[in-house]
Scaffold this motif. Structure first.
Motif, mmCIF file in Angstrom:
data_model
loop_
_atom_site.group_PDB
_atom_site.id
_atom_site.type_symbol
_atom_site.label_atom_id
_atom_site.label_comp_id
_atom_site.label_asym_id
_atom_site.label_seq_id
_atom_site.Cartn_x
_atom_site.Cartn_y
_atom_site.Cartn_z
ATOM 1 N N HIS A 114 57.298 4.743 52.508
ATOM 2 C CA HIS A 114 57.243 3.429 53.150
ATOM 3 C C HIS A 114 55.860 2.818 53.029
ATOM 4 O O HIS A 114 55.706 1.696 52.562
ATOM 5 C CB HIS A 114 57.635 3.536 54.623
ATOM 6 N N CYS A 115 54.832 3.585 53.476
ATOM 7 C CA CYS A 115 53.485 2.999 53.512
ATOM 8 C C CYS A 115 52.590 3.518 52.387
ATOM 9 O O CYS A 115 51.472 3.043 52.212
ATOM 10 C CB CYS A 115 52.823 3.266 54.860
ATOM 11 N N GLY A 116 53.052 4.496 51.616
ATOM 12 C CA GLY A 116 52.239 5.005 50.514
ATOM 13 C C GLY A 116 51.180 6.022 50.937
ATOM 14 O O GLY A 116 50.373 6.459 50.122
ATOM 15 N N PRO A 148 59.786 11.100 58.529
ATOM 16 C CA PRO A 148 61.122 11.008 57.915
ATOM 17 C C PRO A 148 61.098 10.463 56.490
ATOM 18 O O PRO A 148 62.101 10.576 55.772
ATOM 19 C CB PRO A 148 61.874 10.026 58.838
ATOM 20 N N ASN A 149 59.968 9.872 56.067
ATOM 21 C CA ASN A 149 59.922 9.202 54.756
ATOM 22 C C ASN A 149 59.115 9.964 53.719
ATOM 23 O O ASN A 149 58.749 9.408 52.682
ATOM 24 C CB ASN A 149 59.310 7.809 54.906
ATOM 25 N N LEU A 150 58.799 11.219 54.011
ATOM 26 C CA LEU A 150 57.934 11.955 53.087
ATOM 27 C C LEU A 150 58.690 12.384 51.832
ATOM 28 O O LEU A 150 59.802 12.879 51.897
ATOM 29 C CB LEU A 150 57.344 13.189 53.778
ATOM 30 N N ILE A 151 58.052 12.156 50.688
ATOM 31 C CA ILE A 151 58.642 12.617 49.434
ATOM 32 C C ILE A 151 57.602 13.412 48.643
ATOM 33 O O ILE A 151 56.396 13.302 48.881
ATOM 34 C CB ILE A 151 59.143 11.435 48.550
ATOM 35 N N GLN A 152 58.096 14.195 47.704
ATOM 36 C CA GLN A 152 57.211 14.975 46.849
ATOM 37 C C GLN A 152 57.270 14.356 45.459
ATOM 38 O O GLN A 152 58.343 13.952 45.002
ATOM 39 C CB GLN A 152 57.711 16.424 46.805
#
Ligand code: ZN
Length: 217
Positions: A114-116, A148-152
């Motif tokens: 979401h926010c980078g 909840p928005n964490l990605i790898q």
């Protein structure tokens, strides 16, 4: 990447990746040429990087800057050779981190989509053994709204990271040798994160290079 440490706050920190991005967003002479290269997915040549760098250094000198910290450059022996013709480098700091810690750091990287924001879930706590000091690096946890928005990143897999490290070691070794031969290389083994490393790095710089100012790292 070398973080900008507070004591160097008066000295400009120059990362060549930023120079390329700035030029792309400008109407500078190289801008259209660069756009074409980047759009075709090609690597920006050493000549273009060096020409952006000389432009930046000249502008800095005109403004009265008395030094600079170069981040992530030169990466190849060829770049080091060209750089030598452009400016004098006083000191090269080789920041080293044990491969198991590097690997854990890369695998622990998380980005908020979401926010980078950049975070790290790895808690590195390697015990010292056989005369090697231990390493402690705290995780960099994401705030609750990002969790909840964490990605790898898709390329942060063990296989890809190991390959990146292999290529890095292969190309950086001759560059280290280049500066070692010129007695400009300071090897610095990172004992952990910035809070642990910073005082030790200062100490190393003061002891060995009392009357030099740092031009490159
Ligand atoms: Zn976020």
């Amino acid at each position: 990447m070398l973080p900008v440490f507070p004591v160097f706050s008066g000295i400009p920190h120059i990362a060549t990746g930023d120079l390329v991005r700035e030029e792309l967003n400008s109407s500078g002479t190289l801008s259209s040429q660069l756009k074409e290269i980047v759009n075709q997915g090609q690597l920006v040549s050493d000549e273009i990087i060096i020409s952006l760098l000389s432009k930046r250094l000249e502008a800095g000198e005109a403004k009265g800057e008395s030094g600079f910290i170069l981040d992530g450059f030169p990466r190849t022996i060829r770049q080091a050779e060209i750089l030598e013709g452009v400016t004098d480098v006083d000191l090269v700091v080789n920041l080293k981190l044990r491969e198991e810690a590097l690997l854990a750091k890369c695998l622990g990287r998380r980005i908020c989509n979401h926010c980078g924001g950049n975070y790290n879930i790895a808690c590195i706590d390697i015990k010292g053994e056989n005369g090697k000091p231990g390493i402690y690096m705290a995780p960099l946890p994401a705030p609750p709204q990002c969790v909840p928005n964490l990605i790898q990143r898709a390329d942060d897999t063990e296989e890809v990271v190991k390959e990146r490290l292999r290529i890095y070691n292969e190309t950086s070794r001759p560059v280290e040798e280049f500066y070692r031969n010129r007695r400009k290389l300071l090897e610095f083994e990172l004992p952990g994160g910035i809070p642990e490393a910073w005082p030790k790095l200062l100490e190393a710089l003061n002891l060995d290079h009392k009357d030099k100012h740092i031009a490159a790292a």
